[in-house]
Design an enzyme around this catalytic site. Structure first.
Site, PDB file in Angstrom:
ATOM      1  CG  HIS A   1      -2.096  -0.906   1.086  1.00  0.00           C
ATOM      2  ND1 HIS A   1      -2.011  -2.261   1.301  1.00  0.00           N
ATOM      3  CD2 HIS A   1      -3.391  -0.654   0.725  1.00  0.00           C
ATOM      4  CE1 HIS A   1      -3.195  -2.810   1.098  1.00  0.00           C
ATOM      5  NE2 HIS A   1      -4.055  -1.857   0.744  1.00  0.00           N
TER       6      HIS A   1
ATOM      7  CE  LYS B   1      -3.992  -0.498   4.703  1.00  0.00           C
ATOM      8  NZ  LYS B   1      -5.295   0.046   5.075  1.00  0.00           N
TER       9      LYS B   1
HETATM   10  P1  NAP Z   1      -7.593   9.934   4.419  1.00  0.00           P
HETATM   11  O1  NAP Z   1      -7.328  10.530   3.089  1.00  0.00           O
HETATM   12  O2  NAP Z   1      -6.609  10.180   5.534  1.00  0.00           O
HETATM   13  O3  NAP Z   1      -9.047  10.430   4.869  1.00  0.00           O
HETATM   14  C1  NAP Z   1      -9.581  10.185   6.120  1.00  0.00           C
HETATM   15  C2  NAP Z   1     -10.454  11.380   6.493  1.00  0.00           C
HETATM   16  O4  NAP Z   1     -11.119  11.093   7.710  1.00  0.00           O
HETATM   17  C3  NAP Z   1      -9.645  12.653   6.713  1.00  0.00           C
HETATM   18  O5  NAP Z   1     -10.336  13.743   6.134  1.00  0.00           O
HETATM   19  C4  NAP Z   1      -9.590  12.757   8.234  1.00  0.00           C
HETATM   20  O6  NAP Z   1      -9.460  14.089   8.725  1.00  0.00           O
HETATM   21  C5  NAP Z   1     -10.943  12.202   8.600  1.00  0.00           C
HETATM   22  N1  NAP Z   1     -11.015  11.728   9.982  1.00  0.00           N
HETATM   23  C6  NAP Z   1     -10.015  11.262  10.770  1.00  0.00           C
HETATM   24  N2  NAP Z   1     -10.493  10.911  11.965  1.00  0.00           N
HETATM   25  C7  NAP Z   1     -11.829  11.178  11.929  1.00  0.00           C
HETATM   26  C8  NAP Z   1     -12.903  11.028  12.857  1.00  0.00           C
HETATM   27  N3  NAP Z   1     -12.680  10.576  14.088  1.00  0.00           N
HETATM   28  N4  NAP Z   1     -14.152  11.390  12.474  1.00  0.00           N
HETATM   29  C9  NAP Z   1     -14.387  11.863  11.236  1.00  0.00           C
HETATM   30  N5  NAP Z   1     -13.407  12.047  10.319  1.00  0.00           N
HETATM   31  C10 NAP Z   1     -12.152  11.689  10.659  1.00  0.00           C
HETATM   32  O7  NAP Z   1      -7.729   8.345   4.320  1.00  0.00           O
HETATM   33  P2  NAP Z   1      -8.329   7.513   3.097  1.00  0.00           P
HETATM   34  O8  NAP Z   1      -7.231   7.131   2.162  1.00  0.00           O
HETATM   35  O9  NAP Z   1      -9.534   8.214   2.570  1.00  0.00           O
HETATM   36  O10 NAP Z   1      -8.730   6.164   3.833  1.00  0.00           O
HETATM   37  C11 NAP Z   1      -9.699   6.167   4.864  1.00  0.00           C
HETATM   38  C12 NAP Z   1      -9.892   4.736   5.345  1.00  0.00           C
HETATM   39  O11 NAP Z   1     -10.457   3.955   4.291  1.00  0.00           O
HETATM   40  C13 NAP Z   1      -8.613   4.003   5.746  1.00  0.00           C
HETATM   41  O12 NAP Z   1      -8.856   3.177   6.867  1.00  0.00           O
HETATM   42  C14 NAP Z   1      -8.300   3.134   4.535  1.00  0.00           C
HETATM   43  O13 NAP Z   1      -7.549   1.980   4.860  1.00  0.00           O
HETATM   44  C15 NAP Z   1      -9.700   2.781   4.107  1.00  0.00           C
HETATM   45  N6  NAP Z   1      -9.860   2.317   2.737  1.00  0.00           N
HETATM   46  C16 NAP Z   1     -10.794   1.361   2.531  1.00  0.00           C
HETATM   47  C17 NAP Z   1     -11.054   0.916   1.271  1.00  0.00           C
HETATM   48  C18 NAP Z   1     -12.123  -0.121   1.067  1.00  0.00           C
HETATM   49  O14 NAP Z   1     -12.334  -0.578  -0.076  1.00  0.00           O
HETATM   50  N7  NAP Z   1     -12.823  -0.524   2.116  1.00  0.00           N
HETATM   51  C19 NAP Z   1     -10.332   1.415   0.178  1.00  0.00           C
HETATM   52  C20 NAP Z   1      -9.371   2.381   0.408  1.00  0.00           C
HETATM   53  C21 NAP Z   1      -9.153   2.842   1.703  1.00  0.00           C
HETATM   54  P3  NAP Z   1      -7.975  14.682   9.026  1.00  0.00           P
HETATM   55  O15 NAP Z   1      -7.373  14.877   7.694  1.00  0.00           O
HETATM   56  O16 NAP Z   1      -8.271  15.917   9.801  1.00  0.00           O
HETATM   57  O17 NAP Z   1      -7.257  13.644   9.853  1.00  0.00           O
END
Ligand code: NAP
Length: 244
Positions: free
Chosen positions: A134, A138
Site C-alpha cells: 500500500h 496508510k
Molecule cells: P484519508 O485521506 O486520511 O481520509 C480520512 C479522512 O477522515 C480525513 O479527512 C480525516 O481528517 C478524517 N477523519 C479522521 N479521523 C476522523 C474522525 N474521528 N471522524 C471523522 N473524520 C475523521 O484516508 P483515506 O485514504 O480516505 O482512507 C480512509 C480509510 O479507508 C482508511 O482506513 C483506509 O484503509 C480505508 N480504505 C478502505 C477501502 C475499502 O475498499 N474498504 C479502500 C481504500 C481505503 P484529518 O485529515 O483531519 O485527519
C-alpha cells in the site's frame, strides 16, 4: 425516492470520491458530509441519513460504527483496522436491533473476486502466504483486505501451512505477521495505491493470485452497491464477498 446517505470522512481521499459517486448515482443522494471535528450523532439526526458511509481512521472507526448504529442509521464501514472482536460486537448490536450493516475491508470487484477464488484454491494447496502493498500514507498494518483474506483461507482449509516447519528469525519479523496461521507481509511505499498477492505453494508448484488497485475509483461501484444493499439487510455483513 433516493436513499439518504451521509459520508463521514468526506474530506479525505476516499470520502471525496464517495461523495461524488453517491451523488452521481440515480438511487442515492448525499444529505450530509462530516469530518473529524463534527458532531456525527447530530449530523445523522439533522440530515435524516438512512445510511452512513465511514472512511475515516482506524483509531476512530469502532466508535463511529457504534454511534451510527445507536443513531438508527445503517453503517457502511470502509475504514480498515477493526479487530475481529470489534466486528463481533458490532454484529451482536445490529442483530439485537435487526439493523442492516456492512463492514467491507475492500469495495473493489477485483479484490472481492480474489478472495472468493482464494477460498477455492486453498482447499487444494497445502501452503499460503499473503503479501500486501500500500501507499505510505496508510495508517494501519496489515491491511483489512489481508486480514479478511487470511480469515477466509483458514476457514477454507484448517490444515494450511501444517505442519509448521521450525525456522529461526535472524531479524524478528522476517517471516511477517501470523494471522490464523497465514503469514502476512506488509509493504508501504510511495507510488503504490492498494495491491495484494496471495501465494499458494504445493509439491513442486506455486500459484499466485494478484490484485492491483491503480485508482481509488475502483472502490466506488462497490460503495454504491453497499449503500443500496444495506437497507435491505437485518444484520451486519462482514465482507462484500458475502453479498455477491
Ligand atoms: P484519508 O485521506 O486520511 O481520509 C480520512 C479522512 O477522515 C480525513 O479527512 C480525516 O481528517 C478524517 N477523519 C479522521 N479521523 C476522523 C474522525 N474521528 N471522524 C471523522 N473524520 C475523521 O484516508 P483515506 O485514504 O480516505 O482512507 C480512509 C480509510 O479507508 C482508511 O482506513 C483506509 O484503509 C480505508 N480504505 C478502505 C477501502 C475499502 O475498499 N474498504 C479502500 C481504500 C481505503 P484529518 O485529515 O483531519 O485527519
Amino acid at each position: 425516492m433516493p436513499i439518504n446517505i451521509l459520508i463521514n470522512g468526506a474530506f479525505g481521499r476516499m470520502g471525496q470520491l464517495a461523495v461524488k459517486a453517491v451523488n452521481e448515482h440515480p438511487h442515492l443522494t448525499v444529505v450530509g458530509q462530516t469530518g473529524r471535528d463534527y458532531d456525527l450523532k447530530k449530523a445523522i439526526h439533522d440530515s435524516q441519513a438512512q445510511v452512513v458511509v465511514d472512511f475515516t481512521h482506524p483509531e476512530a472507526v469502532f466508535q463511529n460504527a457504534m454511534l451510527i448504529i445507536e443513531a438508527g442509521a445503517h453503517p457502511v464501514i470502509g475504514t480498515t483496522g477493526l479487530t475481529s472482536d470489534q466486528i463481533h460486537t458490532l454484529q451482536e448490536r445490529c442483530a439485537q436491533l435487526k439493523l442492516g450493516g456492512i463492514v467491507a475491508p475492500n469495495f473493489s470487484v477485483g479484490a472481492v473476486l480474489m478472495m472468493k477464488y482464494a477460498k477455492e484454491i486453498a482447499q487444494h494447496m497445502s501452503h499460503a502466504e499473503i503479501i500486501e502493498m500500500h501507499h505510505d500514507g496508510k495508517a494501519d498494518s496489515p491491511s483489512g483486505t489481508a486480514m479478511r483474506s487470511a480469515e477466509l483461507l483458514a476457514q477454507a482449509n484448517i490444515h494450511l501451512n501444517q505442519p509448521a516447519k521450525p525456522s529461526r528469525e535472524t531479524i524478528p519479523g522476517a517471516r511477517g505477521a501470523s494471522y490464523h496461521n497465514i503469514p502476512i507481509h506488509a509493504v508501504r511505499l510511495p507510488g503504490l495505491v492498494a495491491h495484494q498477492q496471495i501465494l499458494f505453494g504445493g509439491l513442486g508448484e506455486t500459484l499466485t493470485l494478484r490484485h492491483d488497485s491503480y485508482d481509488r475509483q475502483c472502490f466506488m461501484p462497490g460503495v454504491c452497491f453497499a449503500c443500496e444493499k444495506v437497507i435491505t439487510l437485518d444484520k451486519l455483513v462482514y465482507g462484500l464477498e458475502e453479498l455477491l
